[in-house]
Design an enzyme around this catalytic site. Sequence first.
Site, PDB file in Angstrom:
ATOM      1  N   SER A   1     -13.214  20.431  -5.802  1.00 55.60           N
ATOM      2  CA  SER A   1     -14.296  20.971  -4.961  1.00 55.60           C
ATOM      3  C   SER A   1     -13.712  21.187  -3.576  1.00 55.60           C
TER       4      SER A   1
ATOM      5  N   ASP B   1     -16.920  16.327   8.338  1.00 54.65           N
ATOM      6  CA  ASP B   1     -15.635  17.045   8.410  1.00 54.65           C
ATOM      7  C   ASP B   1     -15.570  17.926   9.659  1.00 54.65           C
TER       8      ASP B   1
ATOM      9  N   ASN C   1     -10.743  10.302  -2.428  1.00 54.91           N
ATOM     10  CA  ASN C   1     -11.468  10.851  -1.274  1.00 54.91           C
ATOM     11  C   ASN C   1     -10.678  11.978  -0.635  1.00 54.91           C
TER      12      ASN C   1
ATOM     13  N   LEU D   1      -7.614  15.023  -0.185  1.00 53.48           N
ATOM     14  CA  LEU D   1      -7.315  16.267  -0.882  1.00 53.48           C
ATOM     15  C   LEU D   1      -6.118  16.180  -1.839  1.00 53.48           C
TER      16      LEU D   1
ATOM     17  N   SER E   1      -4.521   6.227  13.622  1.00 52.32           N
ATOM     18  CA  SER E   1      -4.886   7.415  12.853  1.00 52.32           C
ATOM     19  C   SER E   1      -5.364   8.529  13.771  1.00 52.32           C
TER      20      SER E   1
ATOM     21  N   ASP F   1       0.410  -9.023   1.490  1.00 54.66           N
ATOM     22  CA  ASP F   1      -0.694  -8.150   1.076  1.00 54.66           C
ATOM     23  C   ASP F   1      -1.654  -8.991   0.226  1.00 54.66           C
TER      24      ASP F   1
ATOM     25  N   LYS G   1     -10.366   1.511  13.940  1.00 53.22           N
ATOM     26  CA  LYS G   1      -8.999   1.876  14.378  1.00 53.22           C
ATOM     27  C   LYS G   1      -8.930   1.926  15.905  1.00 53.22           C
TER      28      LYS G   1
ATOM     29  N   ARG H   1      -5.521  21.020   8.161  1.00 53.44           N
ATOM     30  CA  ARG H   1      -5.038  19.698   8.544  1.00 53.44           C
ATOM     31  C   ARG H   1      -3.517  19.734   8.718  1.00 53.44           C
TER      32      ARG H   1
ATOM     33  N   SER I   1      -5.864  -5.848  -2.225  1.00 54.53           N
ATOM     34  CA  SER I   1      -7.245  -5.337  -2.289  1.00 54.53           C
ATOM     35  C   SER I   1      -7.249  -3.841  -2.574  1.00 54.53           C
TER      36      SER I   1
ATOM     37  N   GLY J   1       0.816  -1.215   0.000  1.00 49.89           N
ATOM     38  CA  GLY J   1       0.000   0.000   0.000  1.00 49.89           C
ATOM     39  C   GLY J   1       0.849   1.264   0.000  1.00 49.89           C
TER      40      GLY J   1
ATOM     41  N   TYR K   1     -15.013   3.424  10.078  1.00 50.38           N
ATOM     42  CA  TYR K   1     -13.565   3.254   9.887  1.00 50.38           C
ATOM     43  C   TYR K   1     -12.824   3.648  11.152  1.00 50.38           C
TER      44      TYR K   1
HETATM   45  P1  NAD Z   1      -3.448   1.538   1.481  1.00 56.02           P
HETATM   46  O1  NAD Z   1      -4.845   1.110   1.205  1.00 56.02           O
HETATM   47  O2  NAD Z   1      -2.670   2.143   0.390  1.00 56.02           O
HETATM   48  O3  NAD Z   1      -2.614   0.304   2.068  1.00 56.02           O
HETATM   49  C1  NAD Z   1      -3.207  -0.724   2.817  1.00 56.02           C
HETATM   50  C2  NAD Z   1      -2.724  -2.037   2.228  1.00 56.02           C
HETATM   51  O4  NAD Z   1      -3.301  -3.104   2.978  1.00 56.02           O
HETATM   52  C3  NAD Z   1      -3.163  -2.232   0.776  1.00 56.02           C
HETATM   53  O5  NAD Z   1      -2.045  -2.627   0.025  1.00 56.02           O
HETATM   54  C4  NAD Z   1      -4.215  -3.346   0.836  1.00 56.02           C
HETATM   55  O6  NAD Z   1      -4.216  -4.139  -0.328  1.00 56.02           O
HETATM   56  C5  NAD Z   1      -3.766  -4.096   2.079  1.00 56.02           C
HETATM   57  N1  NAD Z   1      -4.857  -4.810   2.749  1.00 56.02           N
HETATM   58  C6  NAD Z   1      -6.036  -4.333   3.183  1.00 56.02           C
HETATM   59  N2  NAD Z   1      -6.759  -5.312   3.745  1.00 56.02           N
HETATM   60  C7  NAD Z   1      -6.007  -6.441   3.678  1.00 56.02           C
HETATM   61  C8  NAD Z   1      -6.205  -7.791   4.084  1.00 56.02           C
HETATM   62  N3  NAD Z   1      -7.339  -8.198   4.645  1.00 56.02           N
HETATM   63  N4  NAD Z   1      -5.204  -8.681   3.863  1.00 56.02           N
HETATM   64  C9  NAD Z   1      -4.054  -8.289   3.281  1.00 56.02           C
HETATM   65  N5  NAD Z   1      -3.806  -7.044   2.866  1.00 56.02           N
HETATM   66  C10 NAD Z   1      -4.781  -6.127   3.065  1.00 56.02           C
HETATM   67  O7  NAD Z   1      -3.509   2.517   2.743  1.00 56.02           O
HETATM   68  P2  NAD Z   1      -2.365   3.428   3.347  1.00 56.02           P
HETATM   69  O8  NAD Z   1      -2.710   4.840   3.071  1.00 56.02           O
HETATM   70  O9  NAD Z   1      -1.032   2.917   2.978  1.00 56.02           O
HETATM   71  O10 NAD Z   1      -2.643   3.195   4.897  1.00 56.02           O
HETATM   72  C11 NAD Z   1      -1.950   2.212   5.618  1.00 56.02           C
HETATM   73  C12 NAD Z   1      -2.522   2.166   7.019  1.00 56.02           C
HETATM   74  O11 NAD Z   1      -2.442   3.455   7.605  1.00 56.02           O
HETATM   75  C13 NAD Z   1      -3.985   1.764   7.098  1.00 56.02           C
HETATM   76  O12 NAD Z   1      -4.147   0.899   8.191  1.00 56.02           O
HETATM   77  C14 NAD Z   1      -4.711   3.066   7.330  1.00 56.02           C
HETATM   78  O13 NAD Z   1      -5.888   2.868   8.080  1.00 56.02           O
HETATM   79  C15 NAD Z   1      -3.682   3.851   8.130  1.00 56.02           C
HETATM   80  N6  NAD Z   1      -3.818   5.305   7.990  1.00 56.02           N
HETATM   81  C16 NAD Z   1      -3.772   5.865   6.743  1.00 56.02           C
HETATM   82  C17 NAD Z   1      -3.932   7.242   6.606  1.00 56.02           C
HETATM   83  C18 NAD Z   1      -3.927   7.887   5.238  1.00 56.02           C
HETATM   84  O14 NAD Z   1      -4.446   8.999   5.119  1.00 56.02           O
HETATM   85  N7  NAD Z   1      -3.362   7.263   4.199  1.00 56.02           N
HETATM   86  C19 NAD Z   1      -4.118   8.054   7.738  1.00 56.02           C
HETATM   87  C20 NAD Z   1      -4.131   7.440   8.983  1.00 56.02           C
HETATM   88  C21 NAD Z   1      -3.978   6.063   9.105  1.00 56.02           C
HETATM   89  N1  UFG Z   2     -11.059  18.425   1.010  1.00 55.58           N
HETATM   90  C1  UFG Z   2     -11.599  19.223   0.024  1.00 55.58           C
HETATM   91  N2  UFG Z   2     -11.839  18.663  -1.195  1.00 55.58           N
HETATM   92  C2  UFG Z   2     -11.577  17.361  -1.471  1.00 55.58           C
HETATM   93  C3  UFG Z   2     -11.022  16.546  -0.458  1.00 55.58           C
HETATM   94  C4  UFG Z   2     -10.794  17.118   0.787  1.00 55.58           C
HETATM   95  O1  UFG Z   2     -11.856  20.406   0.243  1.00 55.58           O
HETATM   96  O2  UFG Z   2     -11.839  16.912  -2.599  1.00 55.58           O
HETATM   97  C5  UFG Z   2     -10.754  19.030   2.322  1.00 55.58           C
HETATM   98  C6  UFG Z   2     -11.490  18.411   3.493  1.00 55.58           C
HETATM   99  O3  UFG Z   2     -12.744  19.016   3.689  1.00 55.58           O
HETATM  100  C7  UFG Z   2     -10.504  18.646   4.637  1.00 55.58           C
HETATM  101  C8  UFG Z   2      -9.131  18.572   3.951  1.00 55.58           C
HETATM  102  O4  UFG Z   2      -9.380  18.802   2.576  1.00 55.58           O
HETATM  103  O5  UFG Z   2     -10.673  19.950   5.143  1.00 55.58           O
HETATM  104  C9  UFG Z   2      -8.448  17.234   4.117  1.00 55.58           C
HETATM  105  O6  UFG Z   2      -9.332  16.205   3.702  1.00 55.58           O
HETATM  106  P1  UFG Z   2      -8.836  14.701   3.476  1.00 55.58           P
HETATM  107  O7  UFG Z   2     -10.018  13.912   3.022  1.00 55.58           O
HETATM  108  O8  UFG Z   2      -7.626  14.690   2.628  1.00 55.58           O
HETATM  109  O9  UFG Z   2      -8.362  14.258   4.932  1.00 55.58           O
HETATM  110  P2  UFG Z   2      -9.176  14.145   6.296  1.00 55.58           P
HETATM  111  O10 UFG Z   2      -8.412  14.927   7.317  1.00 55.58           O
HETATM  112  O11 UFG Z   2     -10.592  14.461   6.125  1.00 55.58           O
HETATM  113  O12 UFG Z   2      -9.083  12.588   6.611  1.00 55.58           O
HETATM  114  C10 UFG Z   2      -7.906  11.824   6.411  1.00 55.58           C
HETATM  115  C11 UFG Z   2      -8.301  10.375   6.240  1.00 55.58           C
HETATM  116  C12 UFG Z   2      -8.905   9.879   7.525  1.00 55.58           C
HETATM  117  C13 UFG Z   2      -7.927  10.088   8.638  1.00 55.58           C
HETATM  118  C14 UFG Z   2      -7.531  11.527   8.733  1.00 55.58           C
HETATM  119  C15 UFG Z   2      -6.475  11.716   9.785  1.00 55.58           C
HETATM  120  O13 UFG Z   2      -9.231  10.230   5.185  1.00 55.58           O
HETATM  121  O14 UFG Z   2      -9.177   8.515   7.430  1.00 55.58           O
HETATM  122  O15 UFG Z   2      -7.028  11.979   7.474  1.00 55.58           O
HETATM  123  O16 UFG Z   2      -5.450  10.829   9.597  1.00 55.58           O
HETATM  124  F1  UFG Z   2      -8.514   9.741   9.795  1.00 55.58           F
END
Ligand code: NAD
Ligand code: UFG
Length: 350
Positions: free
Chosen positions: A215, A294, A197, A199, A124, A31, A152, A230, A34, A10, A148
């Site tokens: 947007s 948000d 999803n 930014l 997170s 992995d 966590k 953020r 997925s 990932g 979600y």
């Molecule tokens: P990602 O989706 O890119 O990576 C997650 C990986 O886990 C993927 O490669 C997916 O294929 C694998 N995976 C999921 N379910 C699985 C399963 N059942 N078996 C085997 N593999 C599986 O996400 P990421 O952004 O790299 O995030 C990694 C971790 O960090 C996640 O646990 C996420 O919740 C956490 N996290 C991410 C963010 C963010 O904004 N990216 C913020 C806070 C926490």
């Molecule tokens: N935003 C926009 N337009 C977009 C996407 C986001 O204006 O198309 C805004 C949001 O309203 C927010 C900021 O950009 O103010 C950041 O949004 P993100 O969706 O990038 O991030 P969030 O802070 O909402 O959430 C992310 C992950 C969550 C995680 C959190 C903290 O999606 O799962 O960061 O780690 F919990």
Amino acid sequence: MRILLCGGTGYIGCHAYLVLAARGHEVTIADNFSNSSPQVLHRLETLTESSVNFHRVDMRDRLALAKLFSTRRFDAVVHFAALKAVGESCERPLDYFDNNISGTINLLQAMREAEVRNLVFSSSATVYGDPERLPIREDARLQVTNPYGRTKLVMEELIGDVCRADPAFRSANLRYFNPVGAHESGMVGEDPGGIPNNLMPYICQVAVGLRDKLSVFGGDWPTVDGTGVRDYIHVMDLARAHADALDYLAREDRNLTVNLGTGKGVSVLELVRGFEKASGRNIPYEIVDRRNGDVAEVYADPSLAQRLLGWRAEFDVDAMCRDAWRWQSLNPQGYASLFSTESDRALATA
Ligand code: NAD
Ligand code: UFG
């Protein structure tokens, strides 16, 4: 150390792989693809000039996990494997609980059976919900606002219970704020499937012409310019913290929960301007209604991570935007060549 990265193909996992491999650790990836591409493995092999030890395993498959742990004696596990889309989790809560929590239970059971007692867990900032005070410290009230986030929090609690039940078990809960950017090579980066999803990937897709305009969700928040604030953190800074956390567990023999952020709040429009500067591209945007769920401002107090791990974020917003842009401009469709080669096809169907 011999380290297993669950979810290691990932976005964050593959960057952590590069840091851990560079520090001389022997790293294995598991992995189920997925939410990632087999292409990542080829890119990691090119960057490290060595083969990647990879197992295609679903964390929900207990037998497959037990088999994986029998292949070698791991010293530690880093657990990235989870589903992470907030909106999707509201539509499919059972899938989120099944994947994230059942997967974690299986992993913890496999670790117990194999007597592996060091775990670094991807938590997170979502566990803080709408914070009462800023910057957010680790002892802030925990509250979640979506399925979600609930998974966590439950996973953190589950891991805490395992630590209490087995005093030799060590865990590091790393609470990530908003990871962005990419490895400086531009060979690996964030590749969300479908409409992003988050930014930064949305801005990147506007910049390469995949989407017309951004947007901006709300222009009337009580913030510096009315847009959401953020704590964006460069994914390579985040990756380095995993290596530091593993060192901490080995050195201090204590559990750990820390925020990983820069401590600096950045608004949506500030990030847009930073990206325009880094890319030389115009990012058209429109201010629309606030997004459901948000909050106005979220940023970390990262001082505990500095004190305990000696870790602090080094990259600024300009570097985050520069590296995100390099990745997106070199890979306009992300890992779109997914399944385009024979070896990818073989991996994906293995
Ligand atoms: P990602 O989706 O890119 O990576 C997650 C990986 O886990 C993927 O490669 C997916 O294929 C694998 N995976 C999921 N379910 C699985 C399963 N059942 N078996 C085997 N593999 C599986 O996400 P990421 O952004 O790299 O995030 C990694 C971790 O960090 C996640 O646990 C996420 O919740 C956490 N996290 C991410 C963010 C963010 O904004 N990216 C913020 C806070 C926490
Ligand atoms: N935003 C926009 N337009 C977009 C996407 C986001 O204006 O198309 C805004 C949001 O309203 C927010 C900021 O950009 O103010 C950041 O949004 P993100 O969706 O990038 O991030 P969030 O802070 O909402 O959430 C992310 C992950 C969550 C995680 C959190 C903290 O999606 O799962 O960061 O780690 F919990």
